[in-house]
Motif scaffolding. Structure first.
Motif, PDB file in Angstrom:
ATOM      1  N   ASN A 240       0.820  -1.206   0.000  1.00  0.00           N
ATOM      2  CA  ASN A 240       0.000   0.000   0.000  1.00  0.00           C
ATOM      3  C   ASN A 240       0.854   1.257   0.000  1.00  0.00           C
ATOM      4  O   ASN A 240       0.612   2.193  -0.771  1.00  0.00           O
ATOM      5  CB  ASN A 240      -0.922  -0.021   1.226  1.00  0.00           C
ATOM      6  N   ILE A 241       1.878   1.272   0.833  1.00  0.00           N
ATOM      7  CA  ILE A 241       2.724   2.458   0.966  1.00  0.00           C
ATOM      8  C   ILE A 241       3.594   2.656  -0.270  1.00  0.00           C
ATOM      9  O   ILE A 241       3.817   3.792  -0.714  1.00  0.00           O
ATOM     10  CB  ILE A 241       3.580   2.385   2.239  1.00  0.00           C
ATOM     11  N   PHE A 242       4.088   1.576  -0.863  1.00  0.00           N
ATOM     12  CA  PHE A 242       4.861   1.728  -2.095  1.00  0.00           C
ATOM     13  C   PHE A 242       3.999   2.336  -3.201  1.00  0.00           C
ATOM     14  O   PHE A 242       4.471   3.158  -3.994  1.00  0.00           O
ATOM     15  CB  PHE A 242       5.431   0.378  -2.545  1.00  0.00           C
ATOM     16  N   ALA A 243       2.732   1.942  -3.256  1.00  0.00           N
ATOM     17  CA  ALA A 243       1.825   2.536  -4.239  1.00  0.00           C
ATOM     18  C   ALA A 243       1.584   4.010  -3.931  1.00  0.00           C
ATOM     19  O   ALA A 243       1.527   4.848  -4.844  1.00  0.00           O
ATOM     20  CB  ALA A 243       0.498   1.774  -4.255  1.00  0.00           C
ATOM     21  N   ILE A 244       1.448   4.344  -2.642  1.00  0.00           N
ATOM     22  CA  ILE A 244       1.235   5.730  -2.236  1.00  0.00           C
ATOM     23  C   ILE A 244       2.468   6.585  -2.533  1.00  0.00           C
ATOM     24  O   ILE A 244       2.369   7.736  -2.970  1.00  0.00           O
ATOM     25  CB  ILE A 244       0.893   5.809  -0.728  1.00  0.00           C
ATOM     26  N   LEU A 245       3.668   6.025  -2.308  1.00  0.00           N
ATOM     27  CA  LEU A 245       4.898   6.769  -2.567  1.00  0.00           C
ATOM     28  C   LEU A 245       5.024   7.144  -4.042  1.00  0.00           C
ATOM     29  O   LEU A 245       5.606   8.170  -4.384  1.00  0.00           O
ATOM     30  CB  LEU A 245       6.112   5.950  -2.124  1.00  0.00           C
ATOM     31  N   GLY A 246       4.487   6.308  -4.899  1.00  0.00           N
ATOM     32  CA  GLY A 246       4.529   6.618  -6.326  1.00  0.00           C
ATOM     33  C   GLY A 246       3.394   7.514  -6.779  1.00  0.00           C
ATOM     34  O   GLY A 246       3.322   7.896  -7.958  1.00  0.00           O
ATOM     35  N   LEU A 247       2.516   7.866  -5.839  1.00  0.00           N
ATOM     36  CA  LEU A 247       1.337   8.659  -6.191  1.00  0.00           C
ATOM     37  C   LEU A 247       1.694  10.051  -6.686  1.00  0.00           C
ATOM     38  O   LEU A 247       1.148  10.536  -7.677  1.00  0.00           O
ATOM     39  CB  LEU A 247       0.405   8.771  -4.977  1.00  0.00           C
ATOM     40  N   ARG A 248       2.640  10.712  -6.015  1.00  0.00           N
ATOM     41  CA  ARG A 248       2.985  12.084  -6.398  1.00  0.00           C
ATOM     42  C   ARG A 248       3.568  12.144  -7.800  1.00  0.00           C
ATOM     43  O   ARG A 248       3.187  12.971  -8.609  1.00  0.00           O
ATOM     44  CB  ARG A 248       3.971  12.695  -5.404  1.00  0.00           C
ATOM     45  N   ALA A 249       4.507  11.241  -8.080  1.00  0.00           N
ATOM     46  CA  ALA A 249       5.121  11.220  -9.407  1.00  0.00           C
ATOM     47  C   ALA A 249       4.068  10.927 -10.469  1.00  0.00           C
ATOM     48  O   ALA A 249       4.054  11.549 -11.543  1.00  0.00           O
ATOM     49  CB  ALA A 249       6.227  10.179  -9.454  1.00  0.00           C
ATOM     50  N   LYS A 250       3.168  10.006 -10.148  1.00  0.00           N
ATOM     51  CA  LYS A 250       2.097   9.670 -11.091  1.00  0.00           C
ATOM     52  C   LYS A 250       1.158  10.857 -11.282  1.00  0.00           C
ATOM     53  O   LYS A 250       0.634  11.072 -12.387  1.00  0.00           O
ATOM     54  CB  LYS A 250       1.335   8.443 -10.592  1.00  0.00           C
ATOM     55  N   PHE A 251       0.963  11.623 -10.224  1.00  0.00           N
ATOM     56  CA  PHE A 251       0.122  12.812 -10.325  1.00  0.00           C
ATOM     57  C   PHE A 251       0.681  13.782 -11.365  1.00  0.00           C
ATOM     58  O   PHE A 251      -0.038  14.247 -12.256  1.00  0.00           O
ATOM     59  CB  PHE A 251       0.023  13.504  -8.963  1.00  0.00           C
ATOM     60  N   PHE A 252       1.970  14.106 -11.256  1.00  0.00           N
ATOM     61  CA  PHE A 252       2.579  15.050 -12.193  1.00  0.00           C
ATOM     62  C   PHE A 252       2.655  14.470 -13.597  1.00  0.00           C
ATOM     63  O   PHE A 252       2.629  15.209 -14.584  1.00  0.00           O
ATOM     64  CB  PHE A 252       3.982  15.439 -11.712  1.00  0.00           C
ATOM     65  N   LEU A 253       2.724  13.160 -13.693  1.00  0.00           N
ATOM     66  CA  LEU A 253       2.781  12.501 -14.993  1.00  0.00           C
ATOM     67  C   LEU A 253       1.425  12.529 -15.685  1.00  0.00           C
ATOM     68  O   LEU A 253       1.336  12.693 -16.908  1.00  0.00           O
ATOM     69  CB  LEU A 253       3.245  11.050 -14.814  1.00  0.00           C
ATOM     70  N   LEU A 254       0.352  12.391 -14.884  1.00  0.00           N
ATOM     71  CA  LEU A 254      -0.989  12.276 -15.457  1.00  0.00           C
ATOM     72  C   LEU A 254      -1.814  13.549 -15.396  1.00  0.00           C
ATOM     73  O   LEU A 254      -2.859  13.635 -16.042  1.00  0.00           O
ATOM     74  CB  LEU A 254      -1.766  11.164 -14.734  1.00  0.00           C
ATOM     75  N   ALA A 255      -1.354  14.543 -14.622  1.00  0.00           N
ATOM     76  CA  ALA A 255      -2.159  15.751 -14.382  1.00  0.00           C
ATOM     77  C   ALA A 255      -2.674  16.379 -15.667  1.00  0.00           C
ATOM     78  O   ALA A 255      -3.831  16.814 -15.745  1.00  0.00           O
ATOM     79  CB  ALA A 255      -1.352  16.773 -13.586  1.00  0.00           C
ATOM     80  N   GLY A 256      -1.829  16.445 -16.681  1.00  0.00           N
ATOM     81  CA  GLY A 256      -2.229  17.108 -17.922  1.00  0.00           C
ATOM     82  C   GLY A 256      -2.975  16.230 -18.893  1.00  0.00           C
ATOM     83  O   GLY A 256      -3.582  16.725 -19.848  1.00  0.00           O
ATOM     84  N   ILE A 257      -2.954  14.905 -18.681  1.00  0.00           N
ATOM     85  CA  ILE A 257      -3.553  13.999 -19.666  1.00  0.00           C
ATOM     86  C   ILE A 257      -4.555  13.026 -19.049  1.00  0.00           C
ATOM     87  O   ILE A 257      -5.068  12.153 -19.747  1.00  0.00           O
ATOM     88  CB  ILE A 257      -2.453  13.180 -20.389  1.00  0.00           C
ATOM     89  N   ILE A 258      -4.855  13.176 -17.757  1.00  0.00           N
ATOM     90  CA  ILE A 258      -5.707  12.200 -17.086  1.00  0.00           C
ATOM     91  C   ILE A 258      -7.098  12.122 -17.696  1.00  0.00           C
ATOM     92  O   ILE A 258      -7.749  11.074 -17.697  1.00  0.00           O
ATOM     93  CB  ILE A 258      -5.796  12.501 -15.563  1.00  0.00           C
ATOM     94  N   ASP A 259      -7.580  13.266 -18.256  1.00  0.00           N
ATOM     95  CA  ASP A 259      -8.901  13.275 -18.868  1.00  0.00           C
ATOM     96  C   ASP A 259      -8.979  12.364 -20.089  1.00  0.00           C
ATOM     97  O   ASP A 259     -10.069  11.947 -20.497  1.00  0.00           O
ATOM     98  CB  ASP A 259      -9.290  14.706 -19.267  1.00  0.00           C
ATOM     99  N   LYS A 260      -7.826  12.079 -20.702  1.00  0.00           N
ATOM    100  CA  LYS A 260      -7.811  11.222 -21.891  1.00  0.00           C
ATOM    101  C   LYS A 260      -8.106   9.765 -21.547  1.00  0.00           C
ATOM    102  O   LYS A 260      -8.584   9.009 -22.385  1.00  0.00           O
ATOM    103  CB  LYS A 260      -6.454  11.316 -22.591  1.00  0.00           C
ATOM    104  N   PHE A 261      -7.823   9.370 -20.311  1.00  0.00           N
ATOM    105  CA  PHE A 261      -8.079   7.983 -19.897  1.00  0.00           C
ATOM    106  C   PHE A 261      -9.508   7.881 -19.351  1.00  0.00           C
ATOM    107  O   PHE A 261      -9.723   7.545 -18.185  1.00  0.00           O
ATOM    108  CB  PHE A 261      -7.056   7.546 -18.856  1.00  0.00           C
ATOM    109  N   TYR A 262     -10.472   8.134 -20.228  1.00  0.00           N
ATOM    110  CA  TYR A 262     -11.856   8.266 -19.788  1.00  0.00           C
ATOM    111  C   TYR A 262     -12.484   6.923 -19.394  1.00  0.00           C
ATOM    112  O   TYR A 262     -13.536   6.891 -18.756  1.00  0.00           O
ATOM    113  CB  TYR A 262     -12.693   8.946 -20.885  1.00  0.00           C
ATOM    114  N   LEU A 263     -11.851   5.808 -19.776  1.00  0.00           N
ATOM    115  CA  LEU A 263     -12.391   4.497 -19.428  1.00  0.00           C
ATOM    116  C   LEU A 263     -11.792   3.937 -18.134  1.00  0.00           C
ATOM    117  O   LEU A 263     -12.189   2.861 -17.687  1.00  0.00           O
ATOM    118  CB  LEU A 263     -12.151   3.504 -20.572  1.00  0.00           C
ATOM    119  N   LEU A 264     -10.848   4.657 -17.561  1.00  0.00           N
ATOM    120  CA  LEU A 264     -10.221   4.180 -16.329  1.00  0.00           C
ATOM    121  C   LEU A 264     -11.232   4.005 -15.202  1.00  0.00           C
ATOM    122  O   LEU A 264     -11.160   3.055 -14.422  1.00  0.00           O
ATOM    123  CB  LEU A 264      -9.117   5.146 -15.891  1.00  0.00           C
ATOM    124  N   GLN A 265     -12.158   4.932 -15.113  1.00  0.00           N
ATOM    125  CA  GLN A 265     -13.146   4.863 -14.033  1.00  0.00           C
ATOM    126  C   GLN A 265     -13.960   3.579 -14.140  1.00  0.00           C
ATOM    127  O   GLN A 265     -14.273   2.938 -13.132  1.00  0.00           O
ATOM    128  CB  GLN A 265     -14.071   6.080 -14.071  1.00  0.00           C
TER     129      GLN A 265
END
Length: 321
Positions: A240-265
């Motif tokens: 759980n914590i390893f996934a959380i630690l990668g959350l910030r980096a993933k945030f900056f990676l996906l912040a500008g394009i997250i809307d494109k992954f519309y099927l993720l939900q």
């Protein structure tokens, strides 16, 4: 072989030590050296950090296999890690909406997310070890978790993430506004400032409170989900914590394009329904192997990402799904 729940078991203690050292090094170097001054995290830096945390997490999973010579334990770790990693995508989307709502400068994103992750490390520990204690005492609570996850999965499938976000209705924010003196302005990214003999809280402090309370809400889904994969505190907490630690980096990676992954939900809702169903099937003594669970979780996440990129998003299609 089942991992000992005794933290003082030599092998488990060594793995906890390695895990703790990684966390401490991360905290010291990330805020103390690499990001001492507020600055915007570039897409290149976010990519490197994302790859780094995935590699570290995979390496730790193989350490578990090396130390215990148990493929099942390793797959439990990877399954819990991938499940939490996938479910954190919704968390990223809501955090982004919070930052945009409060019009936070991008240079302060890293600092806010850093303290958000630090809080998550503490609260997830409480949730997981308390949950493990309850499951050990009352095994039937897993079936309640399962039913709740199925319900949550169905609910998420039909809702829009942004519909649930109304910061001003958040009870934590309402309490803070009522009982704390809140200033205007960011004051160079500070959370608390001193005026005379009084301490005043900045809007960024409200953002931190909202991010932390939001993570607690998401933990209500993610923590029961990983209990369907394993009931071992060590496997659950470290993955759980390893996934959380990668959350910030993933945030900056996906912040500008997250809307494109519309099927993720939709993919995430299926993962919750599957995990909840897996729990409920235990009532009828039907067991789904760890390998099958890992394959389904990983495939669902990958497929929802690929389909989002391959199939153009259209309004009429979006309404149908």
């Amino acid at each position: 072989m089942i991992l000992s729940t005794n933290i003082f078991d030599n092998t488990e203690f060594l793995l906890y030590a390695i895990f703790g050292i990684v966390i401490i090094i991360f905290l010291i170097f990330d805020l103390g050296f690499f990001n001492k001054d507020a600055k915007k995290v570039s897409l290149k830096a976010a990519s490197y950090q994302s790859v780094f945390w995935v590699v570290i997490s995979v390496a730790f999973g193989f350490l578990i296999y090396k130390f215990y010579d148990d493929t099942v334990l390793m797959l439990e770790f990877f399954s819990a890690y991938v499940a939490e990693y996938a479910l954190s995508v919704d968390n990223i989307f809501v955090i982004l909406l919070i930052l945009r709502y409060f019009k936070v400068k991008e240079t302060y994103y890293h600092k806010i997310l850093f303290w958000g992750v630090l809080g998550a490390i503490i609260f997830r520990a409480i949730f997981i070890f308390l949950g493990a204690f309850l499951v050990e005492q009352f095994h039937w609570i897993l079936y309640i978790f399962g039913a709740f996850l199925v319900y949550s999965g169905i609910k998420i499938f039909f809702q829009k993430a942004e519909d649930d976000l109304d910061p001003e209705k958040n009870v934590v924010i309402q309490f803070a506004r009522k009982h704390l003196k809140i200033t205007k302005g960011d004051f160079n990214g500070k959370f608390i400032i001193k005026r005379g003999k009084k301490y005043l809280f900045t809007p960024l402090f409200l953002v931190i409170l909202l991010v932390e309370s939001t993570d607690l809400i998401f933990a209500v889904d993610s923590i029961p989900a990983v209990f369907a994969i394993s009931q071992n505190e060590f496997i659950l907490y470290t993955s759980n914590i390893f996934a959380i630690l990668g959350l910030r980096a993933k945030f900056f990676l996906l912040a500008g394009i997250i809307d494109k992954f519309y099927l993720l939900q939709k993919g995430l809702s299926f993962i919750l329904i599957f995990i909840g169903g897996k729990m409920l099937l235990e009532i009828f003594n039907i067991h789904i192997s760890t390998l099958v669970s890992f394959s389904i979780i990983f495939s669902t996440l990958l497929l929802s990402i690929l389909l989002s990129l391959v199939i153009p998003q259209r309004k009429n299609f979006k309404d149908l799904v």
